[in-house]
Design a protein around this motif. Structure first.
Motif, PDB file in Angstrom:
ATOM      1  N   GLY A 125       0.824  -1.202   0.000  1.00 33.63           N
ATOM      2  CA  GLY A 125       0.000   0.000   0.000  1.00 33.63           C
ATOM      3  C   GLY A 125       0.852   1.244   0.000  1.00 33.63           C
ATOM      4  O   GLY A 125       1.882   1.302  -0.647  1.00 33.63           O
ATOM      5  N   GLU A 126       0.449   2.236   0.730  1.00 32.70           N
ATOM      6  CA  GLU A 126       1.116   3.535   0.722  1.00 32.70           C
ATOM      7  C   GLU A 126       2.537   3.452   1.254  1.00 32.70           C
ATOM      8  O   GLU A 126       2.861   2.614   2.087  1.00 32.70           O
ATOM      9  CB  GLU A 126       0.314   4.531   1.567  1.00 32.70           C
ATOM     10  N   LEU A 127       3.401   4.317   0.729  1.00 28.23           N
ATOM     11  CA  LEU A 127       4.787   4.380   1.186  1.00 28.23           C
ATOM     12  C   LEU A 127       4.857   5.164   2.490  1.00 28.23           C
ATOM     13  O   LEU A 127       4.335   6.259   2.591  1.00 28.23           O
ATOM     14  CB  LEU A 127       5.648   5.074   0.129  1.00 28.23           C
ATOM     15  N   GLY A 128       5.489   4.596   3.482  1.00 31.55           N
ATOM     16  CA  GLY A 128       5.607   5.292   4.754  1.00 31.55           C
ATOM     17  C   GLY A 128       4.353   5.127   5.601  1.00 31.55           C
ATOM     18  O   GLY A 128       3.640   6.083   5.858  1.00 31.55           O
ATOM     19  N   ARG A 129       4.038   3.922   6.014  1.00 29.10           N
ATOM     20  CA  ARG A 129       2.840   3.685   6.819  1.00 29.10           C
ATOM     21  C   ARG A 129       2.994   4.299   8.205  1.00 29.10           C
ATOM     22  O   ARG A 129       4.083   4.393   8.743  1.00 29.10           O
ATOM     23  CB  ARG A 129       2.586   2.181   6.950  1.00 29.10           C
ATOM     24  N   PRO A 203      13.773 -13.575   1.493  1.00 28.80           N
ATOM     25  CA  PRO A 203      13.789 -12.132   1.259  1.00 28.80           C
ATOM     26  C   PRO A 203      13.311 -11.352   2.483  1.00 28.80           C
ATOM     27  O   PRO A 203      12.612 -11.895   3.323  1.00 28.80           O
ATOM     28  CB  PRO A 203      12.811 -11.967   0.083  1.00 28.80           C
ATOM     29  N   CYS A 204      13.699 -10.097   2.553  1.00 24.36           N
ATOM     30  CA  CYS A 204      13.346  -9.303   3.719  1.00 24.36           C
ATOM     31  C   CYS A 204      13.239  -7.820   3.371  1.00 24.36           C
ATOM     32  O   CYS A 204      13.818  -7.360   2.400  1.00 24.36           O
ATOM     33  CB  CYS A 204      14.365  -9.505   4.840  1.00 24.36           C
ATOM     34  N   VAL A 205      12.502  -7.101   4.210  1.00 19.29           N
ATOM     35  CA  VAL A 205      12.371  -5.662   4.061  1.00 19.29           C
ATOM     36  C   VAL A 205      12.767  -5.006   5.381  1.00 19.29           C
ATOM     37  O   VAL A 205      12.324  -5.431   6.449  1.00 19.29           O
ATOM     38  CB  VAL A 205      10.931  -5.256   3.655  1.00 19.29           C
ATOM     39  N   PHE A 206      13.643  -4.022   5.298  1.00 20.35           N
ATOM     40  CA  PHE A 206      14.066  -3.269   6.472  1.00 20.35           C
ATOM     41  C   PHE A 206      13.266  -1.973   6.524  1.00 20.35           C
ATOM     42  O   PHE A 206      13.142  -1.277   5.509  1.00 20.35           O
ATOM     43  CB  PHE A 206      15.560  -2.934   6.402  1.00 20.35           C
ATOM     44  N   GLU A 207      12.732  -1.664   7.692  1.00 19.53           N
ATOM     45  CA  GLU A 207      11.998  -0.412   7.861  1.00 19.53           C
ATOM     46  C   GLU A 207      12.714   0.477   8.859  1.00 19.53           C
ATOM     47  O   GLU A 207      13.111   0.032   9.941  1.00 19.53           O
ATOM     48  CB  GLU A 207      10.563  -0.664   8.343  1.00 19.53           C
ATOM     49  N   TYR A 211      13.862   8.954   7.059  1.00 24.70           N
ATOM     50  CA  TYR A 211      13.556   9.097   5.633  1.00 24.70           C
ATOM     51  C   TYR A 211      14.844   9.297   4.828  1.00 24.70           C
ATOM     52  O   TYR A 211      14.984   8.781   3.711  1.00 24.70           O
ATOM     53  CB  TYR A 211      12.625  10.284   5.421  1.00 24.70           C
ATOM     54  N   GLU A 212      15.789  10.020   5.400  1.00 24.47           N
ATOM     55  CA  GLU A 212      17.051  10.291   4.710  1.00 24.47           C
ATOM     56  C   GLU A 212      17.822   9.000   4.446  1.00 24.47           C
ATOM     57  O   GLU A 212      18.399   8.813   3.369  1.00 24.47           O
ATOM     58  CB  GLU A 212      17.895  11.256   5.532  1.00 24.47           C
ATOM     59  N   LEU A 213      17.816   8.098   5.422  1.00 18.42           N
ATOM     60  CA  LEU A 213      18.505   6.822   5.250  1.00 18.42           C
ATOM     61  C   LEU A 213      17.820   5.976   4.182  1.00 18.42           C
ATOM     62  O   LEU A 213      18.477   5.381   3.322  1.00 18.42           O
ATOM     63  CB  LEU A 213      18.547   6.062   6.569  1.00 18.42           C
ATOM     64  N   ALA A 214      16.484   5.913   4.229  1.00 23.00           N
ATOM     65  CA  ALA A 214      15.745   5.099   3.262  1.00 23.00           C
ATOM     66  C   ALA A 214      15.987   5.581   1.841  1.00 23.00           C
ATOM     67  O   ALA A 214      16.229   4.784   0.927  1.00 23.00           O
ATOM     68  CB  ALA A 214      14.253   5.129   3.584  1.00 23.00           C
ATOM     69  N   PHE A 247      10.971   3.470   4.255  1.00 26.57           N
ATOM     70  CA  PHE A 247      10.694   4.431   5.329  1.00 26.57           C
ATOM     71  C   PHE A 247       9.366   4.096   5.995  1.00 26.57           C
ATOM     72  O   PHE A 247       8.394   3.720   5.325  1.00 26.57           O
ATOM     73  CB  PHE A 247      10.640   5.843   4.755  1.00 26.57           C
ATOM     74  N   ALA A 248       9.322   4.227   7.323  1.00 26.46           N
ATOM     75  CA  ALA A 248       8.079   4.090   8.080  1.00 26.46           C
ATOM     76  C   ALA A 248       8.083   5.166   9.168  1.00 26.46           C
ATOM     77  O   ALA A 248       9.145   5.509   9.699  1.00 26.46           O
ATOM     78  CB  ALA A 248       7.967   2.705   8.704  1.00 26.46           C
ATOM     79  N   TYR A 249       6.923   5.676   9.486  1.00 28.44           N
ATOM     80  CA  TYR A 249       6.847   6.685  10.550  1.00 28.44           C
ATOM     81  C   TYR A 249       7.192   6.048  11.899  1.00 28.44           C
ATOM     82  O   TYR A 249       7.105   4.836  12.071  1.00 28.44           O
ATOM     83  CB  TYR A 249       5.452   7.311  10.588  1.00 28.44           C
ATOM     84  N   ARG A 250       7.588   6.893  12.845  1.00 30.08           N
ATOM     85  CA  ARG A 250       7.967   6.408  14.166  1.00 30.08           C
ATOM     86  C   ARG A 250       6.859   5.548  14.777  1.00 30.08           C
ATOM     87  O   ARG A 250       7.130   4.552  15.457  1.00 30.08           O
ATOM     88  CB  ARG A 250       8.290   7.605  15.081  1.00 30.08           C
TER      89      ARG A 250
END
Length: 289
Positions: A125-129, A203-207, A211-214, A247-250
């Protein structure tokens, strides 16, 4: 052979062999240069043709007789040949057979990477949940974070969960030194990458909530030491495939944040598997509500 338009000579011959009229089927498939490129590709048997064939007919046969991977490879080679022709005609920049093949290979690799990312993002879905969500079936999600500790050092933490939102493992440690926030976040990613690679999770996803790092890991590095650590991470990423950094919000990264802060009371590296530590349980439960 040349045509004259408004007193300007236009050479209609192929800019490479200068022996045949430059038509699309010649440039892409019949010129000696193009033939050499195809022979080095391993798919030349799919694009055999004559001057009476149209590119549409050739590609139709490709789709009828080739595999999906071969379709994509042939498309990339066609594009690289056409791009090489344009660079020579307009800028007098020449390209070798190796250069055309290398360009096609890079385009193919970038296309495949984009497919993996697009597929995951469609499911996600949306980027940055703003709330945590599990990864797609068969993937692992690793939330990472860094925190400035009271003694001036930094704590980094990583929490792994599967597509059923089940806790898989967590790891936290203290890193000495006065790090800027974005550098500390990058160190958290580097630590997590090394751990995940050693454990064989993919496979894996890092969150990350940086935002700068992502964005840096996805092709826009920053400056100075930050960029150096990012490039280290990207080097490790090449050995963990497929993998995403998002990227994900805090609010969607609270478990990793709790772990990074809890490192302050640890004397060494903390690592848990199957059963999470008590201080992490509440944060994990909140992610499911």
């Amino acid at each position: 052979m040349a045509l004259e338009s408004k007193h300007v000579d236009i050479d209609v011959r192929c800019p490479w062999c200068h022996s045949e009229i430059e038509i699309d089927v010649h440039v892409m498939f019949l010129c000696n240069f193009a033939k050499t490129v195809w022979l080095t590709s391993g798919v030349s048997h799919l694009v055999e043709c004559t001057t009476s064939d149209l590119p549409f007919q050739i590609l139709t046969r490709v789709f009828e007789n080739g595999t999906r991977d071969q379709w994509v490879e042939i498309s990339m080679i066609c594009w690289s040949l056409w791009n090489r022709r344009n660079r020579w005609v307009w800028h007098r920049v020449n390209g070798s057979v190796f250069g055309v093949r290398h360009s096609a290979i890079n385009l193919l690799a970038e296309w495949k990477e984009a497919q993996v990312k697009d597929e995951y993002r469609r499911l996600r879905g949306e980027l940055g949940r703003r709330v945590w969500c599990p990864p797609k079936e068969g993937w692992m999600k690793i939330n990472i974070d860094a925190a400035l500790l009271l003694d001036g050092s930094n704590g980094v933490g990583a929490v792994i969960r599967d597509s059923q939102a089940k806790f898989v493992g967590a790891r936290g440690r203290k890193i000495a030194g006065a790090w800027k926030p974005r550098e500390a976040e990058t160190m958290a990613l580097k630590e997590a990458l090394s751990w995940v690679m050693a454990e064989g999770y993919n496979p894996c996803v890092f969150e990350t909530d940086s935002y700068e790092l992502a964005t840096a890991c996805n092709g826009r590095p920053g400056e100075a030491y930050f960029e150096t650590i990012v490039m280290d991470c990207i080097h490790i990423l090449k050995h963990v495939c497929p993998v995403l950094v998002d990227f994900a919000y805090r609010s969607a990264n609270s478990a990793a944040h709790v772990l990074a802060r809890a490192v302050y009371s640890m004397s060494d590296i903390g690592e848990w598997g199957v059963t999470p530590p008590d201080f992490l349980t509440h944060a994990l439960d909140l992610d499911l509500n």
